[in-house]
Design an enzyme around this catalytic site. Structure first.
Site, PDB file in Angstrom:
ATOM      1  N   ASP A  80       0.891  -1.159   0.000  1.00 43.98           N
ATOM      2  CA  ASP A  80       0.000   0.000   0.000  1.00 43.98           C
ATOM      3  C   ASP A  80       0.927   1.206   0.000  1.00 43.98           C
ATOM      4  OD1 ASP A  80      -1.570   2.176   0.561  1.00 43.98           O
ATOM      5  OD2 ASP A  80      -2.513   1.317   2.347  1.00 43.98           O
ATOM      6  N   TYR A 117      -9.327  14.222  -5.927  1.00 41.23           N
ATOM      7  CA  TYR A 117      -8.390  13.630  -6.899  1.00 41.23           C
ATOM      8  C   TYR A 117      -7.534  14.696  -7.591  1.00 41.23           C
ATOM      9  CZ  TYR A 117      -7.038  10.995 -11.130  1.00 41.23           C
ATOM     10  OH  TYR A 117      -6.345  10.402 -12.159  1.00 41.23           O
TER      11      TYR A 117
HETATM   12  N1  LIG Z   1      -7.293   5.894 -16.907  1.00 42.12           N
HETATM   13  C1  LIG Z   1      -7.388   7.200 -17.065  1.00 42.12           C
HETATM   14  O1  LIG Z   1      -8.196   7.693 -17.847  1.00 42.12           O
HETATM   15  C2  LIG Z   1      -6.517   8.114 -16.259  1.00 42.12           C
HETATM   16  C3  LIG Z   1      -6.641   9.490 -16.459  1.00 42.12           C
HETATM   17  C4  LIG Z   1      -5.836  10.347 -15.749  1.00 42.12           C
HETATM   18  C5  LIG Z   1      -4.895   9.838 -14.873  1.00 42.12           C
HETATM   19  N2  LIG Z   1      -4.801   8.500 -14.691  1.00 42.12           N
HETATM   20  C6  LIG Z   1      -3.803   8.025 -13.736  1.00 42.12           C
HETATM   21  O2  LIG Z   1      -3.104   6.931 -14.287  1.00 42.12           O
HETATM   22  C7  LIG Z   1      -2.666   6.075 -13.229  1.00 42.12           C
HETATM   23  C8  LIG Z   1      -3.066   4.649 -13.521  1.00 42.12           C
HETATM   24  O3  LIG Z   1      -4.478   4.581 -13.611  1.00 42.12           O
HETATM   25  P1  LIG Z   1      -5.231   3.386 -14.325  1.00 42.12           P
HETATM   26  O4  LIG Z   1      -6.316   3.971 -15.091  1.00 42.12           O
HETATM   27  O5  LIG Z   1      -4.230   2.489 -14.954  1.00 42.12           O
HETATM   28  O6  LIG Z   1      -5.882   2.689 -13.020  1.00 42.12           O
HETATM   29  P2  LIG Z   1      -6.093   1.181 -12.579  1.00 42.12           P
HETATM   30  O7  LIG Z   1      -7.112   1.250 -11.506  1.00 42.12           O
HETATM   31  O8  LIG Z   1      -6.329   0.323 -13.764  1.00 42.12           O
HETATM   32  O9  LIG Z   1      -4.689   0.792 -11.933  1.00 42.12           O
HETATM   33  C9  LIG Z   1      -4.279   1.358 -10.711  1.00 42.12           C
HETATM   34  C10 LIG Z   1      -3.466   0.328  -9.955  1.00 42.12           C
HETATM   35  O10 LIG Z   1      -3.041   0.958  -8.729  1.00 42.12           O
HETATM   36  C11 LIG Z   1      -3.186   0.023  -7.693  1.00 42.12           C
HETATM   37  N3  LIG Z   1      -3.365   0.737  -6.417  1.00 42.12           N
HETATM   38  C12 LIG Z   1      -4.420   1.481  -6.026  1.00 42.12           C
HETATM   39  N4  LIG Z   1      -4.216   1.943  -4.785  1.00 42.12           N
HETATM   40  C13 LIG Z   1      -3.009   1.468  -4.396  1.00 42.12           C
HETATM   41  C14 LIG Z   1      -2.257   1.594  -3.210  1.00 42.12           C
HETATM   42  N5  LIG Z   1      -2.708   2.291  -2.148  1.00 42.12           N
HETATM   43  N6  LIG Z   1      -1.041   1.003  -3.137  1.00 42.12           N
HETATM   44  C15 LIG Z   1      -0.579   0.275  -4.188  1.00 42.12           C
HETATM   45  N7  LIG Z   1      -1.262   0.105  -5.324  1.00 42.12           N
HETATM   46  C16 LIG Z   1      -2.468   0.695  -5.422  1.00 42.12           C
HETATM   47  C17 LIG Z   1      -4.423  -0.805  -8.051  1.00 42.12           C
HETATM   48  O11 LIG Z   1      -4.418  -2.059  -7.382  1.00 42.12           O
HETATM   49  C18 LIG Z   1      -4.260  -0.930  -9.555  1.00 42.12           C
HETATM   50  O12 LIG Z   1      -3.528  -2.089  -9.886  1.00 42.12           O
HETATM   51  C19 LIG Z   1      -3.281   6.629 -11.943  1.00 42.12           C
HETATM   52  O13 LIG Z   1      -2.303   7.421 -11.295  1.00 42.12           O
HETATM   53  C20 LIG Z   1      -4.405   7.486 -12.462  1.00 42.12           C
HETATM   54  O14 LIG Z   1      -4.754   8.513 -11.558  1.00 42.12           O
HETATM   55  C21 LIG Z   1      -5.595   7.623 -15.356  1.00 42.12           C
END
Ligand SMILES: NC(=O)c1ccc[n+]([C@@H]2O[C@H](COP(=O)([O-])OP(=O)(O)OC[C@H]3O[C@@H](n4cnc5c(N)ncnc54)[C@H](O)[C@@H]3O)[C@@H](O)[C@H]2O)c1
Length: 250
Positions: free
Chosen positions: A62, A154
């Site tokens: 975490d 966020y």
């Molecule tokens: N998908 C989008 O459209 C989007 C847009 C803007 C920013 N982002 C950013 O991109 C990054 C990845 O997002 P994604 O869409 O791949 O999300 P996702 O939910 O598919 O993957 C996120 C991963 O982070 C892990 N995670 C969550 N909390 C955690 C913690 N406390 N400790 C360790 N691991 C943890 C989850 O288990 C998951 O595997 C994030 O930082 C997100 O804010 C995504």
């Protein structure tokens, strides 16, 4: 063409953008520490990376827990040596009207998205300083650049990640360490699909209209830029906010 192979840690590496980053860095020959709260998904990815010929290890963590990060980074070092690449993709994402965000929720977003990024960066910098070489890429968000409705918690953390990235870049620029951030706009990942299923975000067809290129981003779109930023060739790029967003934020 990248010549050296390094030890890389990718937080949030088990899913979405982080997962694609693991695949791209592994394809460059780097040894991968998949650091994620979801141990099962991390182990599954590690098995896939290994069967493709890469070296990888899963560490359950975490990122809001300082002691857990120390343990996780130690496990990766034991397996593969000093950490010279860090990508921070782990985050919570969600939508809540501003007046309904509880203090507990706000604090948890800060703890995971911002403090988690801070702790991971602090945890790997000593290795990078010793090596005189390092690459850090934070995954922030367009919400941190522009603000975003119903994302007071966020967006605030992601704006913080951008400022953190620039600050560490400035402090470590003379030591061979680059620190950049990629702020995605909308990328097709489990996080995005979860928000669509919860009716917090519209379907793909409508979202695509907000993107000049007319399509959602993919994990590969983000990971390709991220992998480039981790090469020797990108050594003169630091402190930058590099949008990979189909022109949605320019
Ligand atoms: N998908 C989008 O459209 C989007 C847009 C803007 C920013 N982002 C950013 O991109 C990054 C990845 O997002 P994604 O869409 O791949 O999300 P996702 O939910 O598919 O993957 C996120 C991963 O982070 C892990 N995670 C969550 N909390 C955690 C913690 N406390 N400790 C360790 N691991 C943890 C989850 O288990 C998951 O595997 C994030 O930082 C997100 O804010 C995504």
């Amino acid at each position: 063409m990248e010549s050296s192979t390094r030890t890389a840690v990718v937080t949030g590496g088990a899913s979405g953008i982080g997962r694609s980053v693991c695949e791209h860095l592994a394809a460059q020959g780097h040894r991968i520490g998949v650091a994620d709260a979801n141990a099962e998904a991390s182990e599954k990815l590690v098995a896939e990376l290994r069967s493709a010929g890469a070296e990888a290890v899963a560490v359950e963590v975490d990122v809001a827990d300082s002691a857990a990060i120390t343990t996780a980074l130690g496990t990766v070092r034991e397996a593969f040596g000093p950490i010279e690449i860090l990508v921070t993709s782990a985050a919570l994402g969600g939508f809540t009207p501003f007046e309904e965000i509880t203090l507990d929720d706000f604090n948890r977003y800060v703890a995971v998205n911002l403090t988690g990024t801070f702790l991971c960066i602090q945890g790997v910098l000593p290795d990078m300083v010793s090596a005189g070489w390092g690459r850090i890429v934070t995954i922030s968000s367009a919400a941190g650049q522009t603000g975003a409705v119903n994302q007071g918690h966020y967006a605030t953390t992601k704006g913080g990640v951008i400022a953190l990235t620039k600050t560490v870049a400035l402090e470590y620029a003379a030591r061979g360490i680059t620190v950049n951030t990629i702020p995605p706009f909308v990328a097709d990942t489990p996080m995005l699909r979860g928000q669509q299923e919860a009716k917090k975000l519209p379907p793909e067809k409508i979202l695509s209209r907000a993107i000049p290129m007319g399509r959602l981003g993919s994990g590969d779109d983000i990971a390709a830029m991220c992998a480039f930023l981790c090469t020797d060739a990108a050594g003169y790029v630091t402190g930058q906010v590099i949008g990979v967003n189909g022109g949605a934020v320019v």
